[in-house]
Design a protein around this motif. Structure first.
Motif, PDB file in Angstrom:
ATOM      1  N   VAL A 128      27.711  -2.628 -61.721  1.00 15.55           N
ATOM      2  CA  VAL A 128      26.464  -2.946 -61.010  1.00 15.55           C
ATOM      3  C   VAL A 128      25.758  -1.648 -60.647  1.00 15.55           C
ATOM      4  CG1 VAL A 128      25.454  -3.910 -58.906  1.00 15.55           C
ATOM      5  CG2 VAL A 128      27.309  -5.124 -60.052  1.00 15.55           C
ATOM      6  N   ASP A 129      26.504  -0.730 -60.021  1.00 13.90           N
ATOM      7  CA  ASP A 129      25.924   0.547 -59.603  1.00 13.90           C
ATOM      8  C   ASP A 129      25.368   1.323 -60.791  1.00 13.90           C
ATOM      9  OD1 ASP A 129      26.659  -0.090 -57.008  1.00 13.90           O
ATOM     10  OD2 ASP A 129      28.463   1.169 -57.032  1.00 13.90           O
ATOM     11  N   GLU A 130      26.105   1.328 -61.896  1.00 13.31           N
ATOM     12  CA  GLU A 130      25.661   2.038 -63.101  1.00 13.31           C
ATOM     13  C   GLU A 130      24.356   1.434 -63.641  1.00 13.31           C
ATOM     14  OE1 GLU A 130      27.188   2.942 -67.684  1.00 13.31           O
ATOM     15  OE2 GLU A 130      28.450   1.739 -66.352  1.00 13.31           O
ATOM     16  N   ALA A 131      24.288   0.111 -63.708  1.00 17.26           N
ATOM     17  CA  ALA A 131      23.098  -0.550 -64.239  1.00 17.26           C
ATOM     18  C   ALA A 131      21.878  -0.298 -63.361  1.00 17.26           C
ATOM     19  CB  ALA A 131      23.345  -2.052 -64.370  1.00 17.26           C
ATOM     20  N   LEU A 132      22.060  -0.380 -62.050  1.00 19.23           N
ATOM     21  CA  LEU A 132      20.926  -0.140 -61.150  1.00 19.23           C
ATOM     22  C   LEU A 132      20.452   1.303 -61.238  1.00 19.23           C
ATOM     23  CD1 LEU A 132      22.031  -2.239 -58.040  1.00 19.23           C
ATOM     24  CD2 LEU A 132      20.340  -2.850 -59.794  1.00 19.23           C
ATOM     25  N   LYS A 133      21.396   2.233 -61.354  1.00 26.08           N
ATOM     26  CA  LYS A 133      21.036   3.649 -61.495  1.00 26.08           C
ATOM     27  C   LYS A 133      20.314   3.882 -62.823  1.00 26.08           C
ATOM     28  CE  LYS A 133      22.970   8.276 -61.802  1.00 26.08           C
ATOM     29  NZ  LYS A 133      24.183   9.063 -61.958  1.00 26.08           N
ATOM     30  N   ASN A 134      20.874   3.366 -63.918  1.00 21.61           N
ATOM     31  CA  ASN A 134      20.260   3.555 -65.238  1.00 21.61           C
ATOM     32  C   ASN A 134      18.893   2.887 -65.338  1.00 21.61           C
ATOM     33  OD1 ASN A 134      22.417   5.077 -66.108  1.00 21.61           O
ATOM     34  ND2 ASN A 134      23.423   3.375 -67.165  1.00 21.61           N
ATOM     35  N   GLY A 135      18.723   1.783 -64.620  1.00 20.70           N
ATOM     36  CA  GLY A 135      17.445   1.088 -64.613  1.00 20.70           C
ATOM     37  C   GLY A 135      16.458   1.653 -63.603  1.00 20.70           C
ATOM     38  N   GLU A 136      16.886   2.693 -62.887  1.00 23.03           N
ATOM     39  CA  GLU A 136      16.057   3.338 -61.871  1.00 23.03           C
ATOM     40  C   GLU A 136      15.486   2.327 -60.877  1.00 23.03           C
ATOM     41  OE1 GLU A 136      13.210   5.827 -63.895  1.00 23.03           O
ATOM     42  OE2 GLU A 136      14.791   7.061 -64.790  1.00 23.03           O
ATOM     43  N   VAL A 150      21.471 -10.585 -56.315  1.00 21.92           N
ATOM     44  CA  VAL A 150      20.545 -11.466 -55.608  1.00 21.92           C
ATOM     45  C   VAL A 150      19.426 -10.574 -55.081  1.00 21.92           C
ATOM     46  CG1 VAL A 150      22.252 -13.221 -54.961  1.00 21.92           C
ATOM     47  CG2 VAL A 150      21.799 -11.319 -53.418  1.00 21.92           C
ATOM     48  N   HIS A 151      18.275 -11.162 -54.860  1.00 24.78           N
ATOM     49  CA  HIS A 151      17.176 -10.385 -54.287  1.00 24.78           C
ATOM     50  C   HIS A 151      17.543  -9.986 -52.871  1.00 24.78           C
ATOM     51  CE1 HIS A 151      14.497 -10.792 -57.672  1.00 24.78           C
ATOM     52  NE2 HIS A 151      14.892 -12.041 -57.768  1.00 24.78           N
ATOM     53  N   TYR A 152      17.245  -8.749 -52.529  1.00 18.94           N
ATOM     54  CA  TYR A 152      17.618  -8.190 -51.234  1.00 18.94           C
ATOM     55  C   TYR A 152      16.877  -8.883 -50.090  1.00 18.94           C
ATOM     56  CZ  TYR A 152      18.029  -4.811 -47.424  1.00 18.94           C
ATOM     57  OH  TYR A 152      18.276  -4.217 -46.221  1.00 18.94           O
ATOM     58  N   HIS A 153      17.631  -9.280 -49.093  1.00 14.52           N
ATOM     59  CA  HIS A 153      17.095  -9.796 -47.834  1.00 14.52           C
ATOM     60  C   HIS A 153      17.946  -9.183 -46.731  1.00 14.52           C
ATOM     61  CE1 HIS A 153      14.535 -12.806 -49.712  1.00 14.52           C
ATOM     62  NE2 HIS A 153      15.557 -13.159 -50.464  1.00 14.52           N
ATOM     63  N   PRO A 154      17.368  -8.379 -45.852  1.00 20.74           N
ATOM     64  CA  PRO A 154      18.179  -7.704 -44.831  1.00 20.74           C
ATOM     65  C   PRO A 154      18.978  -8.662 -43.957  1.00 20.74           C
ATOM     66  CG  PRO A 154      15.829  -7.302 -44.460  1.00 20.74           C
ATOM     67  CD  PRO A 154      15.955  -8.092 -45.725  1.00 20.74           C
ATOM     68  N   PRO A 214      14.896   0.924 -57.365  1.00 20.71           N
ATOM     69  CA  PRO A 214      14.874   1.481 -56.007  1.00 20.71           C
ATOM     70  C   PRO A 214      15.829   0.730 -55.075  1.00 20.71           C
ATOM     71  CG  PRO A 214      12.652   0.930 -56.764  1.00 20.71           C
ATOM     72  CD  PRO A 214      13.605   0.375 -57.766  1.00 20.71           C
ATOM     73  N   PRO A 215      16.253   1.369 -53.991  1.00 20.69           N
ATOM     74  CA  PRO A 215      17.115   0.686 -53.017  1.00 20.69           C
ATOM     75  C   PRO A 215      16.415  -0.529 -52.412  1.00 20.69           C
ATOM     76  CG  PRO A 215      16.960   3.047 -52.544  1.00 20.69           C
ATOM     77  CD  PRO A 215      15.975   2.750 -53.623  1.00 20.69           C
ATOM     78  N   ARG A 216      17.197  -1.454 -51.932  1.00 21.95           N
ATOM     79  CA  ARG A 216      16.726  -2.652 -51.237  1.00 21.95           C
ATOM     80  C   ARG A 216      15.867  -3.578 -52.101  1.00 21.95           C
ATOM     81  NH1 ARG A 216      16.787   1.339 -47.423  1.00 21.95           N
ATOM     82  NH2 ARG A 216      14.578   1.762 -47.517  1.00 21.95           N
ATOM     83  N   ILE A 217      16.136  -3.573 -53.400  1.00 24.09           N
ATOM     84  CA  ILE A 217      15.512  -4.555 -54.292  1.00 24.09           C
ATOM     85  C   ILE A 217      16.522  -5.680 -54.534  1.00 24.09           C
ATOM     86  CG2 ILE A 217      14.562  -4.990 -56.603  1.00 24.09           C
ATOM     87  CD1 ILE A 217      12.726  -3.279 -54.874  1.00 24.09           C
ATOM     88  N   PHE A 218      17.773  -5.293 -54.769  1.00 24.01           N
ATOM     89  CA  PHE A 218      18.848  -6.246 -55.022  1.00 24.01           C
ATOM     90  C   PHE A 218      20.036  -5.956 -54.117  1.00 24.01           C
ATOM     91  CE2 PHE A 218      16.805  -5.929 -59.271  1.00 24.01           C
ATOM     92  CZ  PHE A 218      16.405  -7.248 -59.402  1.00 24.01           C
ATOM     93  N   SER A 219      20.794  -7.005 -53.855  1.00 23.48           N
ATOM     94  CA  SER A 219      22.125  -6.883 -53.270  1.00 23.48           C
ATOM     95  C   SER A 219      23.087  -7.409 -54.317  1.00 23.48           C
ATOM     96  CB  SER A 219      22.250  -7.729 -52.004  1.00 23.48           C
ATOM     97  OG  SER A 219      21.410  -7.242 -50.992  1.00 23.48           O
ATOM     98  N   ALA A 220      24.312  -6.930 -54.276  1.00 23.93           N
ATOM     99  CA  ALA A 220      25.320  -7.370 -55.236  1.00 23.93           C
ATOM    100  C   ALA A 220      26.380  -8.192 -54.527  1.00 23.93           C
ATOM    101  CB  ALA A 220      25.953  -6.166 -55.921  1.00 23.93           C
ATOM    102  N   GLY A 221      26.928  -9.124 -55.256  1.00 26.89           N
ATOM    103  CA  GLY A 221      28.024  -9.933 -54.740  1.00 26.89           C
ATOM    104  C   GLY A 221      28.958 -10.282 -55.871  1.00 26.89           C
ATOM    105  N   SER A 222      30.073 -10.877 -55.528  1.00 24.30           N
ATOM    106  CA  SER A 222      31.022 -11.291 -56.562  1.00 24.30           C
ATOM    107  C   SER A 222      31.562 -12.676 -56.235  1.00 24.30           C
ATOM    108  CB  SER A 222      32.171 -10.291 -56.663  1.00 24.30           C
ATOM    109  OG  SER A 222      32.968 -10.317 -55.499  1.00 24.30           O
ATOM    110  N   MET A 223      32.056 -13.327 -57.245  1.00 19.82           N
ATOM    111  CA  MET A 223      32.693 -14.627 -57.080  1.00 19.82           C
ATOM    112  C   MET A 223      33.620 -14.849 -58.264  1.00 19.82           C
ATOM    113  SD  MET A 223      29.347 -17.066 -57.825  1.00 19.82           S
ATOM    114  CE  MET A 223      30.070 -18.512 -57.157  1.00 19.82           C
ATOM    115  N   PRO A 224      34.524 -15.820 -58.159  1.00 22.03           N
ATOM    116  CA  PRO A 224      35.413 -16.091 -59.277  1.00 22.03           C
ATOM    117  C   PRO A 224      34.628 -16.330 -60.569  1.00 22.03           C
ATOM    118  CG  PRO A 224      36.135 -17.292 -57.337  1.00 22.03           C
ATOM    119  CD  PRO A 224      34.782 -16.703 -57.019  1.00 22.03           C
ATOM    120  N   ALA A 225      35.094 -15.719 -61.648  1.00 26.90           N
ATOM    121  CA  ALA A 225      34.370 -15.763 -62.923  1.00 26.90           C
ATOM    122  C   ALA A 225      34.117 -17.186 -63.390  1.00 26.90           C
ATOM    123  CB  ALA A 225      35.144 -14.983 -63.978  1.00 26.90           C
TER     124      ALA A 225
END
Length: 129
Positions: free
Chosen positions: A65-73, A24-28, A75-86
Motif C-alpha cells: 500500500v505504502d509503495e503504491a501511494l508513494k509511486n502514485g505520488e 478507503v477515502h480518508y475521513h478524519p 498526497p497525504p489524507r486522500i486515502f486510509s488503508a485497512g485490511s480484512m480476511p482475503a
C-alpha cells in the motif's frame, strides 16, 4: 506470474489465504476505527475507473500500500488503508461485480482479477484440484 503461467494456481492459493489490504477515502473521524460491513451496505472501498470500467485496488501487504501511494505520488489524507480476511474481501468485491487489481503501482507487478474468479476464490471452488 510474469515468468510462467505455471505459478498461477499457487498465486491464487496464496492470495486467498491471510489478509488483503484495501483503500478507503480518508475521513478524519473514522481514522483508526473498525469498519463494519453489513449486507446491503454500500461498498466502502475506494473504487477507481480505468478503460474497462470500475475496479478496487487491493494489496498483499501494508508495505505494498505504502509503495503504491508513494509511486502514485498520492498526497497525504486522500486515502486510509485497512485490511480484512482475503476470502471475505474477495467475496464482497466479487459479488458487487467489480474487478480487483492486486498490487497496482508496485515493483511486484499487478494482476487484475475478474468478479467471477474472486467469488470462486472466496468460496474455495477455484482452489479445488
Amino acid at each position: 506470474l510474469r515468468r510462467s503461467k505455471a505459478a498461477t494456481p499457487e498465486f491464487y492459493r496464496q492470495l486467498a489465504e491471510g489478509e488483503l489490504w484495501f483503500l478507503v477515502h480518508y475521513h478524519p473521524e473514522i481514522e483508526g476505527e473498525e469498519l463494519e460491513l453489513k449486507n446491503g451496505s454500500p461498498i466502502p472501498f475506494a473504487v477507481h475507473q480505468d478503460e474497462k470500467g470500475e475496479l478496487v485496488m487491493l494489496f498483499s501487504s501494508e508495505a505494498r500500500v505504502d509503495e503504491a501511494l508513494k509511486n502514485g505520488e498520492v498526497p497525504p489524507r486522500i486515502f486510509s488503508a485497512g485490511s480484512m480476511p482475503a476470502r471475505q474481501i474477495l467475496e464482497v468485491i466479487g459479488k458487487a461485480g467489480l474487478r480487483a487489481i492486486i498490487n497496482r503501482s508496485c515493483a511486484t507487478g499487478a494482476v487484475t482479477i475478474p468478479p467471477d474468479l474472486m467469488r470462486d476464490l472466496a468460496d474455495g471452488s477455484a482452489l479445488n484440484t
